[in-house]
Design a protein around this motif. Sequence first.
Motif, PDB file in Angstrom:
ATOM      1  N   LEU A  30      21.900  50.517  -5.562  1.00 15.53           N
ATOM      2  CA  LEU A  30      22.442  49.292  -6.155  1.00 15.53           C
ATOM      3  C   LEU A  30      21.523  48.766  -7.241  1.00 15.53           C
ATOM      4  N   GLY A  31      20.207  48.834  -6.991  1.00 17.73           N
ATOM      5  CA  GLY A  31      19.229  48.351  -7.951  1.00 17.73           C
ATOM      6  C   GLY A  31      18.850  46.907  -7.690  1.00 17.73           C
ATOM      7  N   PRO A  32      17.630  46.525  -8.059  1.00 14.41           N
ATOM      8  CA  PRO A  32      17.151  45.164  -7.797  1.00 14.41           C
ATOM      9  C   PRO A  32      18.023  44.080  -8.407  1.00 14.41           C
ATOM     10  N   ILE A  33      18.567  44.309  -9.581  1.00 14.44           N
ATOM     11  CA  ILE A  33      19.326  43.263 -10.261  1.00 14.44           C
ATOM     12  C   ILE A  33      20.581  42.893  -9.487  1.00 14.44           C
ATOM     13  N   MET A  34      21.311  43.901  -9.009  1.00 13.85           N
ATOM     14  CA  MET A  34      22.522  43.623  -8.250  1.00 13.85           C
ATOM     15  C   MET A  34      22.201  42.909  -6.943  1.00 13.85           C
ATOM     16  N   VAL A  35      21.132  43.332  -6.278  1.00 17.80           N
ATOM     17  CA  VAL A  35      20.730  42.685  -5.022  1.00 17.80           C
ATOM     18  C   VAL A  35      20.325  41.240  -5.288  1.00 17.80           C
ATOM     19  N   LEU A  36      19.575  40.995  -6.359  1.00 22.57           N
ATOM     20  CA  LEU A  36      19.155  39.644  -6.697  1.00 22.57           C
ATOM     21  C   LEU A  36      20.349  38.771  -7.067  1.00 22.57           C
ATOM     22  N   TYR A  37      21.335  39.350  -7.723  1.00 23.05           N
ATOM     23  CA  TYR A  37      22.549  38.591  -8.032  1.00 23.05           C
ATOM     24  C   TYR A  37      23.237  38.145  -6.743  1.00 23.05           C
ATOM     25  N   ALA A  38      23.341  39.061  -5.783  1.00 23.66           N
ATOM     26  CA  ALA A  38      23.987  38.721  -4.513  1.00 23.66           C
ATOM     27  C   ALA A  38      23.215  37.626  -3.779  1.00 23.66           C
ATOM     28  N   ILE A  39      21.885  37.755  -3.741  1.00 29.47           N
ATOM     29  CA  ILE A  39      21.053  36.744  -3.082  1.00 29.47           C
ATOM     30  C   ILE A  39      21.169  35.397  -3.793  1.00 29.47           C
ATOM     31  N   GLY A  40      21.132  35.429  -5.123  1.00 29.85           N
ATOM     32  CA  GLY A  40      21.230  34.195  -5.889  1.00 29.85           C
ATOM     33  C   GLY A  40      22.544  33.472  -5.664  1.00 29.85           C
ATOM     34  N   MET A  41      23.642  34.217  -5.639  1.00 28.62           N
ATOM     35  CA  MET A  41      24.945  33.593  -5.412  1.00 28.62           C
ATOM     36  C   MET A  41      25.035  33.027  -4.001  1.00 28.62           C
ATOM     37  N   ALA A  42      24.400  33.687  -3.050  1.00 28.29           N
ATOM     38  CA  ALA A  42      24.373  33.155  -1.677  1.00 28.29           C
ATOM     39  C   ALA A  42      23.575  31.859  -1.623  1.00 28.29           C
ATOM     40  N   ILE A  43      22.424  31.833  -2.305  1.00 26.20           N
ATOM     41  CA  ILE A  43      21.597  30.617  -2.336  1.00 26.20           C
ATOM     42  C   ILE A  43      22.358  29.457  -2.982  1.00 26.20           C
ATOM     43  N   GLY A  44      23.035  29.754  -4.075  1.00 27.88           N
ATOM     44  CA  GLY A  44      23.744  28.706  -4.798  1.00 27.88           C
ATOM     45  C   GLY A  44      24.895  28.092  -4.033  1.00 27.88           C
ATOM     46  N   ASN A  45      25.354  28.769  -2.983  1.00 23.61           N
ATOM     47  CA  ASN A  45      26.503  28.272  -2.233  1.00 23.61           C
ATOM     48  C   ASN A  45      26.163  27.888  -0.794  1.00 23.61           C
ATOM     49  N   LEU A  46      24.871  27.641  -0.546  1.00 28.42           N
ATOM     50  CA  LEU A  46      24.478  27.084   0.742  1.00 28.42           C
ATOM     51  C   LEU A  46      25.061  25.670   0.886  1.00 28.42           C
ATOM     52  N   PRO A  47      25.305  25.218   2.122  1.00 31.15           N
ATOM     53  CA  PRO A  47      25.889  23.872   2.314  1.00 31.15           C
ATOM     54  C   PRO A  47      25.039  22.769   1.684  1.00 31.15           C
ATOM     55  N   PHE A  48      23.757  22.962   1.606  1.00 34.48           N
ATOM     56  CA  PHE A  48      22.883  21.956   0.992  1.00 34.48           C
ATOM     57  C   PHE A  48      21.704  22.668   0.350  1.00 34.48           C
ATOM     58  N   HIS A  49      21.183  22.091  -0.697  1.00 37.03           N
ATOM     59  CA  HIS A  49      19.953  22.577  -1.311  1.00 37.03           C
ATOM     60  C   HIS A  49      19.306  21.427  -2.073  1.00 37.03           C
ATOM     61  N   PRO A  50      18.007  21.483  -2.268  1.00 36.75           N
ATOM     62  CA  PRO A  50      17.280  20.372  -2.887  1.00 36.75           C
ATOM     63  C   PRO A  50      17.758  20.074  -4.304  1.00 36.75           C
ATOM     64  N   ALA A  51      17.670  18.816  -4.680  1.00 42.28           N
ATOM     65  CA  ALA A  51      18.057  18.422  -6.039  1.00 42.28           C
ATOM     66  C   ALA A  51      17.176  19.096  -7.082  1.00 42.28           C
ATOM     67  N   GLU A  52      15.930  19.419  -6.693  1.00 46.59           N
ATOM     68  CA  GLU A  52      14.995  20.056  -7.634  1.00 46.59           C
ATOM     69  C   GLU A  52      15.471  21.442  -8.072  1.00 46.59           C
ATOM     70  N   MET A  53      16.345  22.055  -7.269  1.00 47.74           N
ATOM     71  CA  MET A  53      16.798  23.400  -7.608  1.00 47.74           C
ATOM     72  C   MET A  53      17.532  23.409  -8.947  1.00 47.74           C
ATOM     73  N   GLY A  54      18.311  22.359  -9.208  1.00 48.69           N
ATOM     74  CA  GLY A  54      19.049  22.306 -10.466  1.00 48.69           C
ATOM     75  C   GLY A  54      18.130  22.304 -11.677  1.00 48.69           C
ATOM     76  N   VAL A  55      17.006  21.629 -11.550  1.00 46.73           N
ATOM     77  CA  VAL A  55      16.038  21.589 -12.654  1.00 46.73           C
ATOM     78  C   VAL A  55      15.474  22.981 -12.913  1.00 46.73           C
TER      79      VAL A  55
END
Length: 385
Positions: A30-55
Motif C-alpha cells: 500500500l505504501g506509507p502515504i496510503m496508510v497515513l491517509y487512512a489514519i488521518g481520515m480516521a483521526i479527523g472523524n473521531l467524535p471529539f478532538h482538541p480545538a488546537e488540531m484545526g490550527v
Amino acid sequence: MNYLLLLSLYGLIPAGVIWLCRRFRWLGKLGPIMVLYAIGMAIGNLPFHPAEMGVLQELLPNICVPLAIPMMLFGCQFSRQEAGLQVKLCLSGFLSVFVAIVVGYLLFGAQVDQGDQIGGIMGGMYTGGMVNAAALQAIFQIKSENYILMSSYDIIISFLYLVFLFSVGIRLFRWLFGQREQAIAQEELEELDRQIEKMKENPYRKLLTREGLRQTGKALSLTLGIVGLSGGVALMMPKSWFMVVFILLLSTLGALCSFLPSVRRWEGSYDVGMYLIYIFSLAIASMADFSNLQLAGGMNLIGYLTMAVFGSLLIHALLCRLMGVDADSMMVSSVAFINSPPFVPMASAALRNKRTLVTGLAAGIVGYALGTHFGVLMAELLSKL
C-alpha cells in the motif's frame, strides 16, 4: 501542552507507519502515504478532538511543503527536459478537465444548487489547487454550505483517485502505454538506477549518524535560505500571484542547487523532504469530515465531482497516449492538476521515478498560474448551457 502533544503525534506517526510498512509486506504494498491517509481520515472523524488540531491542520501543510520541495530536488540529477512535453501535458490537462466538467455538468451538475459556479471552482481546483479554489470562491461567493460540502466530497474522491492511481493505475497505465526509451547518457541511467535502488532501502538509519546529521543540517540551512528568498520575492508581487511565484522560485532554486556536486551528495535531503510530505499527507487527510457528507441529498454533487476527477484522468490518458507522452509523465501531471503541485513529490516517490518531480512541478505551476482564469471562463460557459 495540547499543541506540543499534537505536534509530536503528527511528527511521530509517520515514523511508526514507515516501520509497519517495512515490517508487514501487505502494508508495504500500500505504501506509507496510503496508510497515513487512512489514519488521518480516521483521526479527523473521531467524535471529539482538541480545538488546537484545526490550527495545526492549517499550519503543517504550509510549513512542510515549502521545506520539502527544495530538499527533494537537491539530490535529483536532471537531463534536458523537452519543452514540447510540457506543452503537450498542459494542453491535455486543461482540455481533459474542461471536457470532464462539461459532461459532468450535463449529467449531474445542472441539478446541483449553483452548479455552474461550482463547476468553475472545480475547473480552477483541478487544474491548479486549493489556492485557485479559494480565489474563485471569493469571486463567485457561493453559499458557504455548498462550498464546505464540495470540499468534503473532494477530499474523499481525491483520496480514492490517489488510491486507484498508486495501487492499480501505475501498473495499468505503464502496461497500456508501454515503456518508452529515453535518450540519456549511460552513466546518467546508471546513477538513476542507483537512486531508485536506494529508495527501496531504509534511508532513515543513516540520518541519525554523525555524517547524516551534518548533511541534514546543511540541507536544511540551504532550504531555509531558499524559502526565505522565495517568500521575500513573492511578497513583492500582487497577492494573487504570491503562491505561483513562491512555488516557482522554490522549484527553480532547488533544481539549480542540484547541479552543484556538493549539494547533490547530500544523500539524506530527499528522504527528509519525503518525511515532510508524509506529515503533510497525515495533516491533509485529517481535515476530512464525514459528518458533512449528506449522501442522500448530495448524489448529484458526488457524481459531478467524480466525473471531473476520474473523467479527466481517462481523457488525459487518452490524449497523452495519442501524443506519444510516456505513462509516468501523464500520471504525475494528472496528480499535479487534480491534487495540486504539493502532491507531486508523493507521486514521484510512488512511481519510483525522480525525473517526474520536475515534470509534475512544471505542469502544476502552469495550473497555479492559469487555474483561476480558467475557472472563471468555465463557470461562464456552464451558465450558458
